[in-house]
Enzyme design. Sequence first.
Site, PDB file in Angstrom:
ATOM      1  N   HIS A 314      47.833  40.818  46.756  1.00 27.98           N
ATOM      2  CA  HIS A 314      47.141  40.764  45.470  1.00 27.98           C
ATOM      3  C   HIS A 314      48.029  41.021  44.269  1.00 27.98           C
ATOM      4  CE1 HIS A 314      42.847  40.365  46.465  1.00 27.98           C
ATOM      5  NE2 HIS A 314      43.195  40.920  47.608  1.00 27.98           N
ATOM      6  N   LYS A 494      38.457  44.057  31.369  1.00 27.93           N
ATOM      7  CA  LYS A 494      39.179  44.135  32.637  1.00 27.93           C
ATOM      8  C   LYS A 494      39.828  45.508  32.672  1.00 27.93           C
ATOM      9  CE  LYS A 494      41.401  40.358  31.342  1.00 27.93           C
ATOM     10  NZ  LYS A 494      41.568  39.480  32.476  1.00 27.93           N
ATOM     11  N   ARG A 495      40.392  45.915  33.819  1.00 29.20           N
ATOM     12  CA  ARG A 495      41.090  47.195  33.834  1.00 29.20           C
ATOM     13  C   ARG A 495      42.177  47.207  32.775  1.00 29.20           C
ATOM     14  NH1 ARG A 495      41.041  50.755  37.988  1.00 29.20           N
ATOM     15  NH2 ARG A 495      42.332  51.918  36.537  1.00 29.20           N
ATOM     16  N   LYS A 500      48.252  43.242  31.491  1.00 34.92           N
ATOM     17  CA  LYS A 500      47.106  42.462  31.012  1.00 34.92           C
ATOM     18  C   LYS A 500      47.126  42.321  29.486  1.00 34.92           C
ATOM     19  CE  LYS A 500      44.004  43.735  34.890  1.00 34.92           C
ATOM     20  NZ  LYS A 500      43.414  42.483  35.417  1.00 34.92           N
ATOM     21  N   THR A 601      39.678  37.085  38.301  1.00 35.23           N
ATOM     22  CA  THR A 601      38.385  36.488  38.632  1.00 35.23           C
ATOM     23  C   THR A 601      37.470  36.559  37.426  1.00 35.23           C
ATOM     24  OG1 THR A 601      37.746  38.607  39.581  1.00 35.23           O
ATOM     25  CG2 THR A 601      38.424  36.880  41.120  1.00 35.23           C
ATOM     26  N   LYS A 605      34.415  33.854  35.913  1.00 36.62           N
ATOM     27  CA  LYS A 605      33.036  34.187  35.519  1.00 36.62           C
ATOM     28  C   LYS A 605      32.772  33.723  34.091  1.00 36.62           C
ATOM     29  CE  LYS A 605      33.748  38.529  37.990  1.00 36.62           C
ATOM     30  NZ  LYS A 605      34.100  39.938  37.686  1.00 36.62           N
TER      31      LYS A 605
END
Length: 759
Positions: A314, A494-495, A500, A601, A605
């Site tokens: 991952h 998101k986290r 990110k 992911t 969505k």
Amino acid sequence: MDVRETLAALAGERFGRPLDQCSDRQLYELLLLLCARLARERPAPAGERKLYYFSAEFLVGKLLSNNLLALGLYGQVSQLLEQMGRDLGRVESMEPEPSLGNGGLGRLAACFLDSLAALGLPGDGVGLNYHYGLFRQVFREGRQTEEPDPWMEPDSWLIPTGLRFPVPFGGFTLQAVMYDIAIPGAGSGVANRLHLFDVERPARRPWVGIDFDKGDIPHCLTSFLYPDDSDGAGRLLRGYQEYFLASAGAQLILTQLEQRGFQPGQLASHVAVQINDTHPSLVIPELIRLLVERGLSINLAIDQVRRTCAYTNHTILAEALETWPLASLRTVAPRLIPVLLELDRRVKEACPDPRVHIIDPQERVHMAHMDIHYGCSVNGVAALHTEILKHSELKPFYGLYPQRFHNKTNGVTFRRWLEVCNRPLAALIDSCIGPDWRRDAGRLEGLMAFAGDSQVLERLLAVKQEQKDRLCRLFLASQGVELDRMSVFDVQVKRLHEYKRQQMNALYVIHKYLEIRDGVLPERPVTVLFGAKAAPAYVMAKHIIHLILCLRRLIEDDPRVRPWLRVAMVENYDVTWAERLIPACDISEQISLASKEASGTGNMKFMANGAVTLGTLDGANVEIAQLVGPENIYTFGATSDQVLALYRGGQPDGRGYCPLEFYHRPAVERLVDFLVSPELLRVGDPAALSALWRDMKGKDWFMALLDVEDYIAARDRCLRDYGDRRAWAGKMLVNIAKSGYFSSDRTIRQYNEDVWHLT
Ligand SMILES: *Cc1c(COP(=O)(O)O)cnc(C)c1O
């Protein structure tokens, strides 16, 4: 079954009152009982092989609506409640969200369980029954604080099974007590199980914040998910958790194998094990150990286990690739040591290349290496990610076992992430192409026929506005904040992680703020929405949250800026918040540094709910871009090849990335220096903000400054295009139409065909 009659009887039994006098809380309990009973009565799917999906996390979200849908009761129940003047949403708000996961990896596992059951494939989840989750995030004075996040109630989805397995740690043995959550499949008539192991006597809640006695393994092993691993005791507790999961899960597998009438030596013919990231990796040596204990030779045991187990990678983030000091494993799982030494010896004998050894010269055990050597399959989670694994991260392994490597692009369940979370959109889609997309998300492609239908496009815009209005109401009710319903909703949830790049989003906010202050007004008001938890020990991530909260405060207090630009951050971002935010989003921020987000992911969505992606060519964004075409996505920034070259020190002069060069561009310097400007320091913590400022100038490990100018240009272009409402609605429609590829049903079918062979 007559739902009203059944529920009325239950209400009498349980509360001694008529159904229409039950409170929302009582209605919730009745529906829970009903669903749990029906789900339990469903048969398990049959197959030659049975899958055990091992994961340290299952971020299942609230289960009531989904289970009603899977059991075919959703329509009847919501109608009944309506007739009673009640509302399913209100009833479901009584349900606590199980705190069994924290982010994308756990949510993926939950989507996979949903798809396995819907496809009628025999596949159970195996995990741990955390009592207080990761933590509940609370903002205090512009900072994240952490509190326990309890979720278990006397009535919950957990089913005690009575099964228990002894787990032999060094010096003591703990019983692993098994609870199940039934996973009914939509349309399949069958149900799988999520097995959750717990200690016999879990600690109650005597702590301050999320501090607890990390040495008290017998009671605290399942208290928290990923306990703070910044100190030795926390790390060791995590090791205990991993072996507890692996050993209890392995014993469950062999017990059920025997119950099905097979011998231990037939393991590979009847069982498949998927290892979701490296946390459950000890299941490999544990299964080998147990098979040898049951009389198999070590050669046979290794062969069986190798053909049974498969590993999903991952991440390529170095800090996330787990290694365990052999010394810790001696303490935690002494019985595994001979097996690990033997597995390592065989590798060293066969491969001289030290990069592929399991135990390195510092006596650290590399979990991923063990998974690759002693499993039958290694997969990445998006096309780009798998290529990076093969040709860069895991290149020496790819050289050894090219046939083991393959890609399985992640997916999400459209039942939760479209049908349930966005009923108005689902109804609009039904009216265009009928209901078949609910079984086969690929059918959404049929929407392409409506790309020029102005009536459909108008209705699409109306649905988006309806969802934005709903979000505004929820925001006002829960956070006391009034959002501008007519503004563009730009969302990054998101986290929190530097890769990110929420910090880059914050730089954009600063850019807009300064522009507006200079009198350059945007074409339309924008609301920038954030949601993110930071790991408790991740200092820089907490600084970034602080920065966002400071910007929010600064802007809220500035009457010149506030009408044009707003910042909001939801507290305790979780699945429930995701289900509210995603349908209301106009612009989906997917701005990780290229090569760093394995798949994502959230991006899928958002796409399915008609948001347009603003993103880098990273993870599954690459596949989104290929599907929708360049006119329906906004991409920017360095490519993964460029980024990987920079990390290797690949500039012409041999130096790697140097943030100062970018910092010294006037447009960039102004934004970065704003972090330590008097106006921001007035509302924030100087130590945190200057630490962030120094890091951005001097290190910027995830290269926000490399991409920020390109990002600002792309984002402004996106906002301009938003003004052409009809063209924008066309982009929304194409995104929805092309999103079917990202159904987890497709992903699960591919795993089954290429790896598991269940039926
Ligand atoms: C989907 C989801 C994630 C994963 O989001 P990414 O953007 O892919 O990191 C994390 N948390 C929750 C609650 C989710 O629903």
